[in-house]
Design a protein around this motif. Structure first.
Motif, short mmCIF file in Angstrom:
data_model
loop_
_atom_site.label_atom_id
_atom_site.label_comp_id
_atom_site.label_asym_id
_atom_site.label_seq_id
_atom_site.Cartn_x
_atom_site.Cartn_y
_atom_site.Cartn_z
N THR A 79 -24.42 41.81 -4.74
CA THR A 79 -23.23 41.83 -6.31
C THR A 79 -22.11 41.79 -5.99
O THR A 79 -21.30 42.88 -5.75
CB THR A 79 -24.91 43.13 -6.95
N PHE A 80 -21.47 40.93 -6.67
CA PHE A 80 -20.22 40.18 -6.80
C PHE A 80 -19.60 40.26 -8.65
O PHE A 80 -20.11 39.89 -9.18
CB PHE A 80 -20.01 39.73 -5.67
N LEU A 81 -18.69 40.65 -9.19
CA LEU A 81 -18.68 40.88 -10.09
C LEU A 81 -19.37 41.12 -11.38
O LEU A 81 -19.41 39.80 -12.25
CB LEU A 81 -17.84 39.48 -10.39
N ASN A 82 -20.46 41.73 -11.17
CA ASN A 82 -21.05 41.83 -12.15
C ASN A 82 -22.36 40.79 -11.96
O ASN A 82 -23.02 40.30 -12.84
CB ASN A 82 -21.11 42.75 -13.65
N LYS A 83 -22.11 40.24 -10.78
CA LYS A 83 -22.95 38.81 -10.68
C LYS A 83 -24.21 38.77 -9.62
O LYS A 83 -23.26 39.30 -8.49
CB LYS A 83 -22.11 37.31 -10.77
N GLN A 84 -24.81 38.67 -10.32
CA GLN A 84 -25.94 38.51 -8.52
C GLN A 84 -26.03 37.23 -7.66
O GLN A 84 -26.15 35.81 -8.29
CB GLN A 84 -27.43 38.72 -8.69
N ILE A 85 -25.10 37.23 -6.64
CA ILE A 85 -24.65 35.60 -6.38
C ILE A 85 -25.43 35.96 -4.71
O ILE A 85 -25.24 37.08 -3.98
CB ILE A 85 -23.28 35.51 -5.51
N ARG A 86 -25.48 34.63 -3.91
CA ARG A 86 -25.91 34.45 -2.60
C ARG A 86 -24.84 34.42 -1.70
O ARG A 86 -23.74 34.56 -1.90
CB ARG A 86 -26.26 32.88 -2.00
N PRO A 87 -25.15 35.07 -0.98
CA PRO A 87 -24.17 36.00 0.27
C PRO A 87 -23.53 34.62 1.37
O PRO A 87 -24.03 34.47 2.09
CB PRO A 87 -24.90 36.57 0.72
N LEU A 88 -22.46 34.07 0.52
CA LEU A 88 -22.23 32.55 0.97
C LEU A 88 -20.49 33.00 1.65
O LEU A 88 -19.86 33.16 0.11
CB LEU A 88 -22.79 31.53 0.11
N PHE A 89 -20.07 33.07 2.19
CA PHE A 89 -18.76 32.83 2.38
C PHE A 89 -17.70 31.62 3.90
O PHE A 89 -18.88 31.18 3.54
CB PHE A 89 -18.10 34.10 3.55
N SER A 90 -16.91 31.35 2.71
CA SER A 90 -16.49 29.90 3.91
C SER A 90 -15.04 30.59 3.99
O SER A 90 -14.12 31.38 3.11
CB SER A 90 -16.47 28.54 3.00
N GLY A 91 -14.61 30.17 5.53
CA GLY A 91 -13.12 30.55 5.53
C GLY A 91 -12.61 30.84 7.18
O GLY A 91 -13.92 29.87 7.77
N LYS A 92 -11.25 30.88 7.52
CA LYS A 92 -11.15 30.16 8.91
C LYS A 92 -10.98 31.56 9.42
O LYS A 92 -10.83 32.17 9.23
CB LYS A 92 -9.45 30.20 8.44
N VAL A 93 -11.74 30.61 10.83
CA VAL A 93 -12.11 32.39 11.87
C VAL A 93 -10.65 32.24 12.15
O VAL A 93 -10.25 31.85 13.05
CB VAL A 93 -13.31 31.78 12.98
N VAL A 94 -10.07 34.07 12.16
CA VAL A 94 -8.16 34.17 12.93
C VAL A 94 -8.53 35.03 14.12
O VAL A 94 -7.70 35.39 14.78
CB VAL A 94 -8.07 34.72 12.01
N GLN A 95 -10.08 36.02 13.86
CA GLN A 95 -9.76 36.72 15.27
C GLN A 95 -11.90 37.26 15.42
O GLN A 95 -12.38 37.37 14.31
CB GLN A 95 -9.75 38.21 14.74
N VAL A 96 -11.52 37.42 16.79
CA VAL A 96 -13.43 38.14 16.81
C VAL A 96 -12.29 38.69 18.36
O VAL A 96 -12.69 38.65 18.81
CB VAL A 96 -13.87 36.33 17.38
N THR A 97 -14.38 39.92 17.71
CA THR A 97 -13.65 41.30 18.47
C THR A 97 -15.60 41.59 18.76
O THR A 97 -16.65 40.83 18.53
CB THR A 97 -14.10 41.86 18.09
N ASN A 98 -16.01 41.99 20.21
CA ASN A 98 -17.30 42.09 20.39
C ASN A 98 -18.12 42.68 19.07
O ASN A 98 -19.39 42.75 19.00
CB ASN A 98 -17.66 43.06 21.53
N GLY A 99 -17.94 43.06 17.87
CA GLY A 99 -18.73 43.61 17.12
C GLY A 99 -18.35 42.73 15.47
O GLY A 99 -19.12 42.87 14.71
N TYR A 100 -17.11 42.59 15.40
CA TYR A 100 -17.17 41.22 13.60
C TYR A 100 -15.92 40.10 14.07
O TYR A 100 -15.30 40.54 15.25
CB TYR A 100 -16.41 42.47 12.58
N ILE A 101 -16.29 39.53 13.12
CA ILE A 101 -15.41 38.30 12.92
C ILE A 101 -14.87 38.47 11.71
O ILE A 101 -14.97 39.10 11.30
CB ILE A 101 -15.76 37.12 13.51
N THR A 102 -13.60 38.17 12.07
CA THR A 102 -12.61 37.79 11.04
C THR A 102 -12.08 36.71 10.02
O THR A 102 -11.99 35.34 10.75
CB THR A 102 -11.14 38.45 11.21
#
Lengths: 141, 92
Positions: A79-102
């Motif tokens: 839920t984002f901006l009072n809307k229920q949306i699909r969790p689709l994100f797009s972007g450029k990967v700038v950092q990768v660690t063992n736990g998360y990607i940025t």
């Protein structure tokens, strides 16, 4: 493996080490034939790029640094901006660690045509990522 | 020797995130989670076991505007810590 005449069984040791194949993970890890660079082994290359050693399980994410990806989270919807949306994100990967990607810049798709671009980068925990699509064709040489 | 922890990839990933959040205690953080209140913005108070304590600050995107929230770290879908990077917009 025998040491001092005593045979260690797998039941005794806590970590089971399979001995299948000549090239084990360690040899693979220390070989200096990789696309990332020449002359240094994979361990050193990843250390230079990420600032810490990347586990073998997470090297897949190391290969997508600098690429545009579209990722889907394991959540059904957010839920984002009072809307229920699909969790689709797009972007450029700038950092990768063992736990998360940025991703930076990163946008979430509110509808098919509408996108919301975040003003900050976002870190995505790897455990919460379901799948991701790279923009380039998969069978690169 | 006994009770030696075996690190699987899942525990390492979890530990890296917990360590990152612990290191940035006092910093401002922005979270996206699936359950209510969906968006959390505030400064990190502490990390207790696998819960993250956040002192909520008023934000345009969030439904809750004040209080202290305990967020389970496993439930975090996306996060951003305002350390040296760009500032999180705070207009209400």
């Amino acid at each position: 493996m025998e040491c001092g005449g005593k045979v260690r069984t797998n039941n005794e040791s806590l970590v089971f080490k399979p001995t299948a194949g000549k090239s084990n993970m360690q040899e693979l890890f220390w070989s200096n034939v990789s696309k990332v660079g020449q002359g240094k082994n994979m361990f050193q290359q990843y250390k230079i790029r990420a600032g810490e050693a990347i586990l073998a399980n997470n090297t897949m994410f190391q290969h997508i640094v600098g690429k545009e990806i579209q990722l889907t989270l394991r959540a059904n919807e957010i839920t984002f901006l009072n809307k229920q949306i699909r969790p689709l994100f797009s972007g450029k990967v700038v950092q990768v660690t063992n736990g998360y990607i940025t991703l930076d810049p990163v946008a979430v798709s509110l509808s098919e045509l509408n996108q919301y671009t975040f003003q900050t980068p976002l870190h995505f925990p790897i455990d919460r990522i379901s799948n991701f699509i790279t923009e380039e064709h998969g069978n690169e040489k | 020797m006994k009770n030696k922890p075996i690190l699987t990839s899942g525990t390492v990933r979890h530990k890296v995130i917990i360590d990152t959040l612990k290191r940035s205690t006092g910093q401002k953080v922005f979270l996206l989670i699936q359950p209510y209140p969906f968006v959390v913005f505030g400064s990190i108070v502490a990390v207790k076991h696998d819960f993250l304590l956040i002192d909520i600050q008023a934000n345009r995107l969030s439904e809750v505007q004040k209080g202290t929230i305990h967020v389970k770290i496993e439930d975090i879908e996306a996060f951003y810590i305002e350390a040296a990077g760009p500032k999180i917009p705070t207009e209400t």
